[in-house]
Design an enzyme around this catalytic site. Structure first.
Site, PDB file in Angstrom:
ATOM      1  N   LYS A 137      -1.642 117.509  82.304  1.00 62.02           N
ATOM      2  CA  LYS A 137      -3.058 117.712  81.751  1.00 62.02           C
ATOM      3  C   LYS A 137      -3.594 118.867  82.181  1.00 62.02           C
ATOM      4  O   LYS A 137      -4.241 119.719  81.312  1.00 62.02           O
ATOM      5  CB  LYS A 137      -3.963 116.448  82.289  1.00 62.02           C
ATOM      6  CG  LYS A 137      -3.161 115.146  81.614  1.00 62.02           C
ATOM      7  CD  LYS A 137      -4.370 114.002  82.010  1.00 62.02           C
ATOM      8  CE  LYS A 137      -4.550 113.744  83.463  1.00 62.02           C
ATOM      9  NZ  LYS A 137      -3.445 113.481  84.440  1.00 62.02           N
ATOM     10  N   ARG A 144     -11.102 107.297  82.378  1.00 57.24           N
ATOM     11  CA  ARG A 144      -9.939 106.722  82.813  1.00 57.24           C
ATOM     12  C   ARG A 144      -9.848 105.126  82.994  1.00 57.24           C
ATOM     13  O   ARG A 144      -8.933 104.593  83.338  1.00 57.24           O
ATOM     14  CB  ARG A 144      -9.696 107.241  84.474  1.00 57.24           C
ATOM     15  CG  ARG A 144      -8.554 108.081  84.688  1.00 57.24           C
ATOM     16  CD  ARG A 144      -8.878 108.457  86.473  1.00 57.24           C
ATOM     17  NE  ARG A 144      -7.844 109.046  87.024  1.00 57.24           N
ATOM     18  CZ  ARG A 144      -7.562 110.413  87.179  1.00 57.24           C
ATOM     19  NH1 ARG A 144      -8.240 111.275  86.336  1.00 57.24           N
ATOM     20  NH2 ARG A 144      -6.719 110.902  87.565  1.00 57.24           N
ATOM     21  N   ARG A 182       3.937 119.752  93.476  1.00 50.69           N
ATOM     22  CA  ARG A 182       2.657 120.610  92.980  1.00 50.69           C
ATOM     23  C   ARG A 182       2.146 121.111  94.175  1.00 50.69           C
ATOM     24  O   ARG A 182       1.857 120.650  95.186  1.00 50.69           O
ATOM     25  CB  ARG A 182       1.853 119.628  92.521  1.00 50.69           C
ATOM     26  CG  ARG A 182       0.446 120.028  92.172  1.00 50.69           C
ATOM     27  CD  ARG A 182      -0.364 119.166  91.061  1.00 50.69           C
ATOM     28  NE  ARG A 182      -0.821 117.989  91.405  1.00 50.69           N
ATOM     29  CZ  ARG A 182      -1.424 117.036  90.729  1.00 50.69           C
ATOM     30  NH1 ARG A 182      -1.632 117.552  89.433  1.00 50.69           N
ATOM     31  NH2 ARG A 182      -1.956 115.983  91.352  1.00 50.69           N
ATOM     32  N   ARG A 195      -2.233 118.850  97.633  1.00 56.18           N
ATOM     33  CA  ARG A 195      -3.240 118.007  97.677  1.00 56.18           C
ATOM     34  C   ARG A 195      -3.011 116.754  98.387  1.00 56.18           C
ATOM     35  O   ARG A 195      -1.824 116.242  98.423  1.00 56.18           O
ATOM     36  CB  ARG A 195      -3.548 117.271  96.243  1.00 56.18           C
ATOM     37  CG  ARG A 195      -4.445 118.356  95.568  1.00 56.18           C
ATOM     38  CD  ARG A 195      -4.566 118.025  94.068  1.00 56.18           C
ATOM     39  NE  ARG A 195      -4.696 116.497  93.776  1.00 56.18           N
ATOM     40  CZ  ARG A 195      -4.851 116.030  92.315  1.00 56.18           C
ATOM     41  NH1 ARG A 195      -5.035 116.995  91.604  1.00 56.18           N
ATOM     42  NH2 ARG A 195      -5.009 114.804  92.231  1.00 56.18           N
ATOM     43  N   ARG A 221      -1.181 105.815  92.817  1.00 58.32           N
ATOM     44  CA  ARG A 221      -1.794 106.270  91.640  1.00 58.32           C
ATOM     45  C   ARG A 221      -1.171 105.888  90.334  1.00 58.32           C
ATOM     46  O   ARG A 221      -2.033 105.820  89.381  1.00 58.32           O
ATOM     47  CB  ARG A 221      -1.916 107.776  91.804  1.00 58.32           C
ATOM     48  CG  ARG A 221      -3.000 108.202  92.816  1.00 58.32           C
ATOM     49  CD  ARG A 221      -2.703 109.432  93.288  1.00 58.32           C
ATOM     50  NE  ARG A 221      -3.113 110.689  92.190  1.00 58.32           N
ATOM     51  CZ  ARG A 221      -2.371 111.811  92.393  1.00 58.32           C
ATOM     52  NH1 ARG A 221      -1.570 112.070  93.257  1.00 58.32           N
ATOM     53  NH2 ARG A 221      -2.602 112.688  91.303  1.00 58.32           N
TER      54      ARG A 221
HETATM   55  P1  ADP Z   1      -4.204 114.092  88.447  1.00 64.57           P
HETATM   56  O1  ADP Z   1      -4.716 115.319  87.858  1.00 64.57           O
HETATM   57  O2  ADP Z   1      -3.386 114.027  89.402  1.00 64.57           O
HETATM   58  O3  ADP Z   1      -4.264 113.064  87.583  1.00 64.57           O
HETATM   59  P2  ADP Z   1      -7.062 113.993  89.140  1.00 64.57           P
HETATM   60  O4  ADP Z   1      -7.286 115.163  89.788  1.00 64.57           O
HETATM   61  O5  ADP Z   1      -7.522 113.774  87.832  1.00 64.57           O
HETATM   62  O6  ADP Z   1      -5.585 113.731  89.406  1.00 64.57           O
HETATM   63  O7  ADP Z   1      -7.721 112.867  90.062  1.00 64.57           O
HETATM   64  C1  ADP Z   1      -7.785 112.779  91.421  1.00 64.57           C
HETATM   65  C2  ADP Z   1      -8.303 111.513  91.926  1.00 64.57           C
HETATM   66  O8  ADP Z   1      -9.640 111.700  91.826  1.00 64.57           O
HETATM   67  C3  ADP Z   1      -7.906 110.143  91.465  1.00 64.57           C
HETATM   68  O9  ADP Z   1      -6.913 109.648  91.914  1.00 64.57           O
HETATM   69  C4  ADP Z   1      -9.106 109.313  91.375  1.00 64.57           C
HETATM   70  O10 ADP Z   1      -9.424 108.837  92.705  1.00 64.57           O
HETATM   71  C5  ADP Z   1     -10.364 110.618  91.141  1.00 64.57           C
HETATM   72  N1  ADP Z   1     -10.651 110.485  89.778  1.00 64.57           N
HETATM   73  C6  ADP Z   1     -10.711 111.691  89.126  1.00 64.57           C
HETATM   74  N2  ADP Z   1     -11.177 111.419  88.143  1.00 64.57           N
HETATM   75  C7  ADP Z   1     -11.680 110.165  88.135  1.00 64.57           C
HETATM   76  C8  ADP Z   1     -12.252 109.507  86.968  1.00 64.57           C
HETATM   77  N3  ADP Z   1     -12.360 109.858  85.740  1.00 64.57           N
HETATM   78  N4  ADP Z   1     -12.702 108.052  87.295  1.00 64.57           N
HETATM   79  C9  ADP Z   1     -12.128 107.611  88.548  1.00 64.57           C
HETATM   80  N5  ADP Z   1     -11.842 108.282  89.613  1.00 64.57           N
HETATM   81  C10 ADP Z   1     -11.348 109.557  89.195  1.00 64.57           C
HETATM   82  P1  ADP Z   2      -2.174 116.626  85.749  1.00 67.09           P
HETATM   83  O1  ADP Z   2      -3.471 117.309  85.444  1.00 67.09           O
HETATM   84  O2  ADP Z   2      -1.734 115.690  84.397  1.00 67.09           O
HETATM   85  O3  ADP Z   2      -2.112 115.607  87.161  1.00 67.09           O
HETATM   86  P2  ADP Z   2      -0.597 119.258  86.160  1.00 67.09           P
HETATM   87  O4  ADP Z   2      -0.970 119.887  85.255  1.00 67.09           O
HETATM   88  O5  ADP Z   2      -1.127 119.079  87.456  1.00 67.09           O
HETATM   89  O6  ADP Z   2      -0.740 117.387  85.922  1.00 67.09           O
HETATM   90  O7  ADP Z   2       1.085 118.890  86.714  1.00 67.09           O
HETATM   91  C1  ADP Z   2       1.525 118.437  87.723  1.00 67.09           C
HETATM   92  C2  ADP Z   2       2.870 119.304  88.335  1.00 67.09           C
HETATM   93  O8  ADP Z   2       3.760 119.404  87.325  1.00 67.09           O
HETATM   94  C3  ADP Z   2       2.395 120.607  88.650  1.00 67.09           C
HETATM   95  O9  ADP Z   2       3.024 121.028  89.714  1.00 67.09           O
HETATM   96  C4  ADP Z   2       2.871 121.547  87.414  1.00 67.09           C
HETATM   97  O10 ADP Z   2       3.186 122.828  87.635  1.00 67.09           O
HETATM   98  C5  ADP Z   2       4.183 120.778  86.968  1.00 67.09           C
HETATM   99  N1  ADP Z   2       4.167 120.635  85.487  1.00 67.09           N
HETATM  100  C6  ADP Z   2       3.256 120.688  84.450  1.00 67.09           C
HETATM  101  N2  ADP Z   2       3.937 120.922  83.200  1.00 67.09           N
HETATM  102  C7  ADP Z   2       5.286 120.866  83.509  1.00 67.09           C
HETATM  103  C8  ADP Z   2       6.343 120.890  82.731  1.00 67.09           C
HETATM  104  N3  ADP Z   2       6.512 120.758  81.414  1.00 67.09           N
HETATM  105  N4  ADP Z   2       7.556 120.691  83.258  1.00 67.09           N
HETATM  106  C9  ADP Z   2       7.590 120.674  84.754  1.00 67.09           C
HETATM  107  N5  ADP Z   2       6.610 120.512  85.626  1.00 67.09           N
HETATM  108  C10 ADP Z   2       5.478 120.936  85.212  1.00 67.09           C
END
Ligand code: ADP
Ligand code: ADP
Ligand code: ADP
Length: 214
Positions: A13, A88, A123, A156, A167
């Site tokens: 995302k 979420r 990541r 992270r 998660r």
């Molecule tokens: P990822 O990109 O790996 O999906 P995020 O950065 O979006 O993770 O979120 C990291 C953490 O922040 C989540 O595991 C949760 O604890 C919290 N968080 C983020 N967005 C939300 C949301 N919309 N509602 C509840 N918790 C959230």
């Molecule tokens: P989210 O915001 O959904 O948690 P991220 O954009 O942070 O996901 O991506 C999670 C990890 O996967 C990062 O280390 C990113 O560089 C890697 N990644 C993202 N897109 C791809 C892809 N198409 N193929 C392989 N790795 C990817």
């Protein structure tokens, strides 16, 4: 344009959000980035959120909805925005509807769980900008440094394998029901919904999303 990206942690995302926001000139609203900023600043919200985030659980809906309400009322959101990591839960999606926000598109990025674990373990992020890299799939130009600022990248705390599994479980239980929620809204003509296969290169996924949005 108001867009929401839906997908498991690590589905790409944040990576795709940067392309979409650049193309449409809209701000990226990442509740995860906002919460991490609060943790770094040591605010009361940050102190509360840190333990929850480190445990891989979700921060309470009322806190998140307040953050979002404050953010989307800012002037830079007037022409649209991209929601990354929000809503979420069904309660958050309903809260967004109560704010009278009409999304144009909900795009689900679909990635299998096995792949998620590989992606999150490699990541690395640049905390100040939210730019995201991967040690193997998307390495920075210089070892462990941000391409733009040259500042160090970090892992992270919640990208450790045990927390990743937690998660994913939380995603399937609390967030995945939003797929049916938005499919239903789409059938009612209230939003457009599409699922994009999230396996492939970053550019392939980007092009799939751009094709849908056009
Ligand atoms: P990822 O990109 O790996 O999906 P995020 O950065 O979006 O993770 O979120 C990291 C953490 O922040 C989540 O595991 C949760 O604890 C919290 N968080 C983020 N967005 C939300 C949301 N919309 N509602 C509840 N918790 C959230
Ligand atoms: P989210 O915001 O959904 O948690 P991220 O954009 O942070 O996901 O991506 C999670 C990890 O996967 C990062 O280390 C990113 O560089 C890697 N990644 C993202 N897109 C791809 C892809 N198409 N193929 C392989 N790795 C990817
Ligand atoms: P381009 O504009 O052609 O994508 P960039 O210099 O912006 O070139 O990016 C170089 C490569 O780094 C891209 O091919 C893409 O795979 C990757 N990349 C760029 N931004 C991100 C990001 N936010 N997350 C993950 N990978 C990225």
């Amino acid at each position: 344009m108001k867009i929401m990206l839906l997908g498991a942690p690590g589905s790409g995302k944040g990576t795709q959000a940067q392309f979409i926001c650049e193309r449409y000139g809209i701000p990226q609203i990442s509740t995860g980035d906002m919460l991490r900023a609060a943790v770094r600043e040591g605010t009361e919200l940050g102190r509360k959120a840190k333990a929850i985030m480190d445990a891989g659980e979700l921060v309470p809906d009322d806190i998140i909805l307040k953050l979002i309400a404050a953010r989307i009322s800012q002037p830079d959101c007037a022409n649209g925005f991209l929601l990354d990591g929000f809503p979420r839960t069904i309660a958050q999606a309903e809260g967004l509807e109560k704010m009278e926000v009409q999304l144009d598109w909900v795009i689900e990025i679909d990635v299998p769980d096995e792949e998620i674990v590989k992606r999150l373990s490699g990541r690395r992020v640049h905390p100040a900008s939210g730019r995201v890299y991967h040690l193997l799939y998307n390495p920075p130009k210089e070892d462990c440094k941000d391409d733009v600022t040259g500042e160090p990248l970090i892992q992270r705390d919640d990208d450790k394998e045990e927390t990743v599994r937690k998660r994913l479980e939380v995603y399937h239980r609390q967030t995945a029901p939003l797929v049916d929620f938005y499919r239903q809204r789409s059938a009612e003509g209230k939003v457009k919904f599409a699922t994009v296969p999230g396996i492939g290169t970053v550019e392939e996924i980007r092009d799939r999303i751009f094709q849908i949005l056009e």
